[in-house]
Design a protein around this motif. Structure first.
Motif, short mmCIF file in Angstrom:
data_model
loop_
_atom_site.label_atom_id
_atom_site.label_comp_id
_atom_site.label_asym_id
_atom_site.label_seq_id
_atom_site.Cartn_x
_atom_site.Cartn_y
_atom_site.Cartn_z
N ASP A 219 -0.24 -8.20 0.65
CA ASP A 219 -1.37 -8.15 -0.28
C ASP A 219 -2.60 -8.83 0.34
OD1 ASP A 219 0.16 -6.86 -2.19
OD2 ASP A 219 0.45 -8.65 -3.44
N GLY A 220 -2.41 -10.02 0.89
CA GLY A 220 -3.52 -10.75 1.50
C GLY A 220 -4.09 -10.04 2.72
N LEU A 221 -3.21 -9.53 3.57
CA LEU A 221 -3.65 -8.84 4.78
C LEU A 221 -4.32 -7.51 4.44
CD1 LEU A 221 -0.64 -9.66 7.10
CD2 LEU A 221 -3.00 -10.44 7.40
N GLU A 222 -3.83 -6.84 3.41
CA GLU A 222 -4.44 -5.58 3.00
C GLU A 222 -5.83 -5.83 2.41
OE1 GLU A 222 -2.85 -1.56 0.91
OE2 GLU A 222 -2.52 -3.40 -0.23
N ALA A 223 -5.98 -6.89 1.64
CA ALA A 223 -7.27 -7.23 1.05
C ALA A 223 -8.32 -7.51 2.12
CB ALA A 223 -7.13 -8.43 0.11
N SER A 224 -7.88 -8.06 3.25
CA SER A 224 -8.82 -8.36 4.34
C SER A 224 -8.93 -7.21 5.35
CB SER A 224 -8.42 -9.65 5.05
OG SER A 224 -7.18 -9.49 5.70
N GLY A 225 -8.25 -6.08 5.07
CA GLY A 225 -8.39 -4.90 5.92
C GLY A 225 -7.57 -4.91 7.19
N LYS A 226 -6.59 -5.80 7.29
CA LYS A 226 -5.81 -5.91 8.53
C LYS A 226 -4.56 -5.02 8.54
CE LYS A 226 -7.52 -10.54 9.49
NZ LYS A 226 -8.65 -10.41 8.59
N VAL A 227 -4.07 -4.66 7.36
CA VAL A 227 -2.95 -3.72 7.24
C VAL A 227 -3.25 -2.77 6.09
CG1 VAL A 227 -1.25 -5.43 8.07
CG2 VAL A 227 -1.56 -5.10 5.61
N ARG A 228 -2.48 -1.69 6.05
CA ARG A 228 -2.58 -0.77 4.92
C ARG A 228 -1.19 -0.29 4.56
NH1 ARG A 228 -5.75 2.10 8.48
NH2 ARG A 228 -4.50 3.26 9.93
N ARG A 229 -1.02 0.00 3.30
CA ARG A 229 0.22 0.59 2.82
C ARG A 229 0.10 2.10 2.97
NH1 ARG A 229 -0.28 -4.03 -0.61
NH2 ARG A 229 1.74 -4.99 -1.10
N ALA A 230 1.18 2.73 3.40
CA ALA A 230 1.17 4.19 3.56
C ALA A 230 2.48 4.74 3.01
CB ALA A 230 1.02 4.55 5.03
N PRO A 231 2.39 5.86 2.32
CA PRO A 231 3.64 6.45 1.80
C PRO A 231 4.51 6.98 2.94
CG PRO A 231 1.77 7.89 1.38
CD PRO A 231 1.23 6.63 1.98
N ASP A 232 5.80 6.87 2.77
CA ASP A 232 6.75 7.42 3.75
C ASP A 232 6.75 8.94 3.56
OD1 ASP A 232 9.31 8.50 4.73
OD2 ASP A 232 9.77 6.42 5.15
N PRO A 233 6.54 9.70 4.64
CA PRO A 233 6.49 11.17 4.49
C PRO A 233 7.82 11.77 4.03
CG PRO A 233 6.18 10.51 6.80
CD PRO A 233 6.29 9.26 5.99
N ALA A 234 8.93 11.09 4.31
CA ALA A 234 10.24 11.63 3.96
C ALA A 234 10.73 11.17 2.58
CB ALA A 234 11.27 11.24 5.02
N ASN A 235 10.15 10.09 2.07
CA ASN A 235 10.62 9.54 0.80
C ASN A 235 9.44 8.88 0.09
OD1 ASN A 235 11.79 8.13 -1.31
ND2 ASN A 235 13.48 7.34 -0.09
N ARG A 236 8.94 9.54 -0.96
CA ARG A 236 7.74 9.06 -1.64
C ARG A 236 7.93 7.70 -2.31
NH1 ARG A 236 5.28 13.68 -5.27
NH2 ARG A 236 6.57 12.47 -6.67
N ARG A 237 9.17 7.28 -2.54
CA ARG A 237 9.40 5.98 -3.17
C ARG A 237 9.28 4.83 -2.18
NH1 ARG A 237 15.12 6.78 -5.46
NH2 ARG A 237 15.21 7.86 -3.48
N VAL A 238 9.24 5.14 -0.89
CA VAL A 238 9.18 4.12 0.16
C VAL A 238 7.76 3.93 0.64
CG1 VAL A 238 9.94 3.55 2.52
CG2 VAL A 238 11.55 4.58 0.89
N THR A 239 7.38 2.68 0.81
CA THR A 239 6.06 2.34 1.34
C THR A 239 6.21 1.76 2.73
OG1 THR A 239 5.22 1.89 -0.88
CG2 THR A 239 3.98 0.95 0.96
#
Length: 149
Positions: A75-95
């Protein structure tokens, strides 16, 4: 009169060295204006070792922490733009968690800060002493020391 406890003394020295290493690394990170905590730094370094973006559960296992701790770090790293969450192409429930360009730049700066901190810490040692220390630390880390009978 108490007898000296050599193992207790060594344990205390290791703890003191660990605290010194953390203090010096934090100072070098601050000097470079790196706005990451030591735990976030560790997560970024761990992310960099994966070939493809890992799941949150993979990161928790690798970091040996509970999944909630990884969520907070991300959460902290995403807020500062250092990481991003991406959906798993094979399983939409996985981030999956990906490093961003900003995250890669921060990682390069972190490596520089760690390198300069290590130079400061190791400055009193000769090259030979550094080599011996490296062997001793590897033995302690790997637990390959011969156990007494």
């Amino acid at each position: 009169m108490t007898t000296p406890d050599p193992d207790g003394l060594l344990a205390e020295q290791l703890l003191r060295l660990t605290r010194r290493v953390h203090r010096i690394q934090k100072r070098h990170m601050t000097q470079r204006d790196l706005d990451v905590t030591p735990a976030q730094s560790r997560l970024l370094r761990t992310l960099a070792h994966y070939g493809s973006p890992p799941r949150m559960a993979d990161l928790a296992e690798r970091l040996e922490v509970v999944p909630r701790a990884v969520t907070t770090l991300v959460d902290g790293l995403e807020a500062s733009g250092k990481v991003r969450r991406a959906p798993d192409p094979a399983n939409r429930r996985v981030t999956r968690i990906e490093l961003t360009d900003e995250g890669r730049a921060t990682l390069r700066e972190l490596r520089g800060a760690r390198r300069s901190a290590a130079e400061e810490i190791l400055a009193p040692l000769t090259e030979k002493e550094r080599q011996v220390l490296g062997v001793l630390l590897d033995t302690l880390i790997d637990g390959d020391a011969v156990q007494p009978c």
